[in-house]
Motif scaffolding. Structure first.
Motif, PDB file in Angstrom:
ATOM      1  N   LEU A   9       0.840  -1.209   0.000  1.00  0.00           N
ATOM      2  CA  LEU A   9       0.000   0.000   0.000  1.00  0.00           C
ATOM      3  C   LEU A   9       0.867   1.249   0.000  1.00  0.00           C
ATOM      4  O   LEU A   9       0.581   2.233  -0.692  1.00  0.00           O
ATOM      5  N   ASN A  10       1.945   1.217   0.758  1.00  0.00           N
ATOM      6  CA  ASN A  10       2.885   2.335   0.812  1.00  0.00           C
ATOM      7  C   ASN A  10       3.428   2.646  -0.584  1.00  0.00           C
ATOM      8  O   ASN A  10       3.503   3.808  -1.000  1.00  0.00           O
ATOM      9  N   HIS A  11       3.776   1.613  -1.318  1.00  0.00           N
ATOM     10  CA  HIS A  11       4.401   1.861  -2.624  1.00  0.00           C
ATOM     11  C   HIS A  11       3.379   2.181  -3.708  1.00  0.00           C
ATOM     12  O   HIS A  11       3.708   2.900  -4.655  1.00  0.00           O
ATOM     13  N   ILE A  12       2.148   1.706  -3.573  1.00  0.00           N
ATOM     14  CA  ILE A  12       1.099   2.199  -4.474  1.00  0.00           C
ATOM     15  C   ILE A  12       0.927   3.703  -4.219  1.00  0.00           C
ATOM     16  O   ILE A  12       0.846   4.506  -5.149  1.00  0.00           O
ATOM     17  N   GLY A  13       0.934   4.084  -2.948  1.00  0.00           N
ATOM     18  CA  GLY A  13       0.849   5.501  -2.594  1.00  0.00           C
ATOM     19  C   GLY A  13       2.014   6.309  -3.146  1.00  0.00           C
ATOM     20  O   GLY A  13       1.848   7.441  -3.600  1.00  0.00           O
ATOM     21  N   GLN A  14       3.201   5.713  -3.107  1.00  0.00           N
ATOM     22  CA  GLN A  14       4.381   6.409  -3.628  1.00  0.00           C
ATOM     23  C   GLN A  14       4.290   6.587  -5.149  1.00  0.00           C
ATOM     24  O   GLN A  14       4.710   7.616  -5.692  1.00  0.00           O
ATOM     25  N   ILE A  15       3.732   5.590  -5.830  1.00  0.00           N
ATOM     26  CA  ILE A  15       3.587   5.682  -7.292  1.00  0.00           C
ATOM     27  C   ILE A  15       2.630   6.815  -7.671  1.00  0.00           C
ATOM     28  O   ILE A  15       2.942   7.643  -8.537  1.00  0.00           O
ATOM     29  N   VAL A  16       1.462   6.865  -7.028  1.00  0.00           N
ATOM     30  CA  VAL A  16       0.534   7.943  -7.395  1.00  0.00           C
ATOM     31  C   VAL A  16       1.105   9.302  -6.976  1.00  0.00           C
ATOM     32  O   VAL A  16       0.855  10.312  -7.628  1.00  0.00           O
ATOM     33  N   GLU A  17       1.906   9.307  -5.936  1.00  0.00           N
ATOM     34  CA  GLU A  17       2.526  10.573  -5.526  1.00  0.00           C
ATOM     35  C   GLU A  17       3.526  11.078  -6.567  1.00  0.00           C
ATOM     36  O   GLU A  17       3.472  12.239  -6.978  1.00  0.00           O
ATOM     37  N   VAL A  18       4.431  10.212  -7.000  1.00  0.00           N
ATOM     38  CA  VAL A  18       5.454  10.681  -7.948  1.00  0.00           C
ATOM     39  C   VAL A  18       4.804  11.066  -9.273  1.00  0.00           C
ATOM     40  O   VAL A  18       5.225  12.049  -9.904  1.00  0.00           O
ATOM     41  N   MET A  19       3.757  10.359  -9.670  1.00  0.00           N
ATOM     42  CA  MET A  19       3.085  10.752 -10.914  1.00  0.00           C
ATOM     43  C   MET A  19       2.391  12.094 -10.735  1.00  0.00           C
ATOM     44  O   MET A  19       2.464  12.969 -11.595  1.00  0.00           O
ATOM     45  N   SER A  20       1.728  12.278  -9.595  1.00  0.00           N
ATOM     46  CA  SER A  20       1.001  13.533  -9.385  1.00  0.00           C
ATOM     47  C   SER A  20       1.939  14.737  -9.403  1.00  0.00           C
ATOM     48  O   SER A  20       1.576  15.808  -9.883  1.00  0.00           O
ATOM     49  N   ARG A  21       3.161  14.534  -8.889  1.00  0.00           N
ATOM     50  CA  ARG A  21       4.088  15.680  -8.807  1.00  0.00           C
ATOM     51  C   ARG A  21       4.513  16.194 -10.185  1.00  0.00           C
ATOM     52  O   ARG A  21       5.003  17.321 -10.298  1.00  0.00           O
ATOM     53  N   GLN A  22       4.339  15.380 -11.214  1.00  0.00           N
ATOM     54  CA  GLN A  22       4.659  15.867 -12.559  1.00  0.00           C
ATOM     55  C   GLN A  22       3.714  17.004 -12.959  1.00  0.00           C
ATOM     56  O   GLN A  22       4.028  17.798 -13.838  1.00  0.00           O
ATOM     57  N   TYR A  23       2.547  17.073 -12.311  1.00  0.00           N
ATOM     58  CA  TYR A  23       1.574  18.137 -12.593  1.00  0.00           C
ATOM     59  C   TYR A  23       1.521  19.165 -11.457  1.00  0.00           C
ATOM     60  O   TYR A  23       0.536  19.908 -11.345  1.00  0.00           O
ATOM     61  N   ALA A  24       2.561  19.236 -10.647  1.00  0.00           N
ATOM     62  CA  ALA A  24       2.542  20.156  -9.495  1.00  0.00           C
ATOM     63  C   ALA A  24       2.337  21.608  -9.934  1.00  0.00           C
ATOM     64  O   ALA A  24       1.613  22.374  -9.281  1.00  0.00           O
ATOM     65  N   GLU A  25       2.953  21.969 -11.045  1.00  0.00           N
ATOM     66  CA  GLU A  25       2.780  23.339 -11.560  1.00  0.00           C
ATOM     67  C   GLU A  25       1.496  23.451 -12.375  1.00  0.00           C
ATOM     68  O   GLU A  25       0.816  24.474 -12.328  1.00  0.00           O
TER      69      GLU A  25
ATOM     70  N   TRP B  81       8.167  -2.078  12.448  1.00  0.00           N
ATOM     71  CA  TRP B  81       8.377  -1.674  11.052  1.00  0.00           C
ATOM     72  C   TRP B  81       7.728  -0.333  10.719  1.00  0.00           C
ATOM     73  O   TRP B  81       7.996   0.239   9.669  1.00  0.00           O
ATOM     74  N   SER B  82       6.847   0.162  11.581  1.00  0.00           N
ATOM     75  CA  SER B  82       6.140   1.402  11.245  1.00  0.00           C
ATOM     76  C   SER B  82       7.106   2.556  10.961  1.00  0.00           C
ATOM     77  O   SER B  82       6.785   3.445  10.174  1.00  0.00           O
ATOM     78  N   ILE B  83       8.299   2.510  11.552  1.00  0.00           N
ATOM     79  CA  ILE B  83       9.234   3.632  11.309  1.00  0.00           C
ATOM     80  C   ILE B  83       9.736   3.665   9.869  1.00  0.00           C
ATOM     81  O   ILE B  83      10.228   4.692   9.407  1.00  0.00           O
ATOM     82  N   TYR B  84       9.610   2.557   9.149  1.00  0.00           N
ATOM     83  CA  TYR B  84      10.024   2.530   7.739  1.00  0.00           C
ATOM     84  C   TYR B  84       8.872   2.790   6.774  1.00  0.00           C
ATOM     85  O   TYR B  84       9.079   2.760   5.564  1.00  0.00           O
ATOM     86  N   LEU B  85       7.678   2.990   7.297  1.00  0.00           N
ATOM     87  CA  LEU B  85       6.482   3.055   6.442  1.00  0.00           C
ATOM     88  C   LEU B  85       5.841   4.423   6.572  1.00  0.00           C
ATOM     89  O   LEU B  85       4.965   4.645   7.415  1.00  0.00           O
ATOM     90  N   GLY B  86       6.272   5.341   5.698  1.00  0.00           N
ATOM     91  CA  GLY B  86       5.797   6.722   5.758  1.00  0.00           C
ATOM     92  C   GLY B  86       4.286   6.835   5.708  1.00  0.00           C
ATOM     93  O   GLY B  86       3.698   7.737   6.296  1.00  0.00           O
ATOM     94  N   ILE B  87       3.650   5.909   5.008  1.00  0.00           N
ATOM     95  CA  ILE B  87       2.197   5.961   4.843  1.00  0.00           C
ATOM     96  C   ILE B  87       1.466   5.832   6.188  1.00  0.00           C
ATOM     97  O   ILE B  87       0.335   6.267   6.325  1.00  0.00           O
ATOM     98  N   LEU B  88       2.151   5.261   7.175  1.00  0.00           N
ATOM     99  CA  LEU B  88       1.527   5.081   8.497  1.00  0.00           C
ATOM    100  C   LEU B  88       1.733   6.265   9.425  1.00  0.00           C
ATOM    101  O   LEU B  88       0.991   6.417  10.400  1.00  0.00           O
ATOM    102  N   THR B  89       2.727   7.076   9.145  1.00  0.00           N
ATOM    103  CA  THR B  89       3.136   8.053  10.160  1.00  0.00           C
ATOM    104  C   THR B  89       2.991   9.511   9.737  1.00  0.00           C
ATOM    105  O   THR B  89       2.983  10.396  10.584  1.00  0.00           O
ATOM    106  N   ARG B  90       2.879   9.763   8.437  1.00  0.00           N
ATOM    107  CA  ARG B  90       2.777  11.171   8.025  1.00  0.00           C
ATOM    108  C   ARG B  90       1.378  11.699   8.321  1.00  0.00           C
ATOM    109  O   ARG B  90       0.444  10.925   8.547  1.00  0.00           O
TER     110      ARG B  90
END
Lengths: 179, 179
Positions: free
Chosen positions: A144-160, B165-174
């Motif tokens: 779930l963390n990395h699915i979140g990271q994927i949509v985040e990095v894609m979204s940042r391409q449209y930050a401006e 492991w929560s300290i490595y998982l930004g999705i849980l803590t931000r």
């Protein structure tokens, strides 16, 4: 929510199709772009997930079951994908991830997760004592963390491109995910 | 990255299948749980996305094309889904979202987005002057933001289960996503 095998596998089983729906066939402007130095593209993140299937989750499960805390886990190389999958296309990575995930879920099913096994402990090289239940829960949240990271990095391409709407879009403005 | 019609539609077209792959058939412990008071479950978020298709993106596009800045956009009710879709199952919401999105993309295609149209302006009730390009870019980031919010709320159900492991998982803590 406590770890439950069926609930957890329900997520793990869906991740390959989710990533394929999200990414397969997208222009590389979306899939190969990062958020800047030392950040990962969607392509890199899928490689990282594949590497985890190949070296981390099942291997550590077996270490706990066979050695307990007597043998610390091997360290996980978070950036191995930059060398291991250089010549791959995104579709090749997605297919390899789907295959590796299916194989691991079959292996996990064969292990037969019981409450007794979930309470067994292992030694993480930096976190210290962990339980199998915590490892298997982390596998889910890691997806779930990395699915979140994927949509985040894609979204940042449209930050401006979004102009003033950026103040309503937390994904553009919060600290980036780097793990 | 500047707004480009084809790049943007490539993402918008994929979101229904991504959400269906991620959510359809999951136990309600994942899809109906929130992160606490005033936060949204995955089910709520899909309802919010559906409501946007029905009342926001295309309607505002048409206001810009027909009235420019002379007629401010109607306010978007961010929480309308709590009343509008109460009796729906998640699969019904997902199907309604897929249908509404497909219809809107057909309508957008019929409008024929040109550089001249992208530069047209409208009046947002709180943000002030915005361009069609910014509105259509925001539609894309809004999808990605809410996919991110869905994986976040699901991951938080295992916030305790992962142990150290929560300290490595930004999705849980931000800080959580609330928009």
């Amino acid at each position: 929510m406590d770890y439950q095998y069926e609930d957890a596998v329900a997520i793990l089983r869906r991740t390959p199709a989710t990533l394929t729906s999200l990414l397969s066939g997208l222009p590389e402007a979306w899939t190969k772009s990062t958020e800047g130095p030392d950040t990962w593209s969607a392509f890199d993140i899928v490689g990282h997930l594949l590497h985890g299937e190949e070296t981390d989750w099942l291997a550590r499960t077996r270490v706990i079951l066979e050695y307990g805390e007597n043998r610390p886990f091997d360290s996980f190389n978070r950036t191995a994908m930059f060398e291991d999958y250089q010549g791959y296309s995104l579709d090749q990575l997605l297919a390899a991830f789907a295959q590796a995930r299916a194989k691991n879920l079959t292996a996990l099913d064969e292990i037969g997760i019981t409450p007794e096994k979930l309470a067994l402990t292992g030694a993480h090289p930096s976190l210290g004592m962990v339980t199998l239940s915590q490892l298997l829960s982390t596998w889910v949240v890691h997806d779930l963390n990395h699915i979140g990271q994927i949509v985040e990095v894609m979204s940042r391409q449209y930050a401006e491109a979004v102009g003033p709407w950026s103040i309503y879009l937390g994904i553009l403005t919060r600290p980036i995910i780097t793990e």
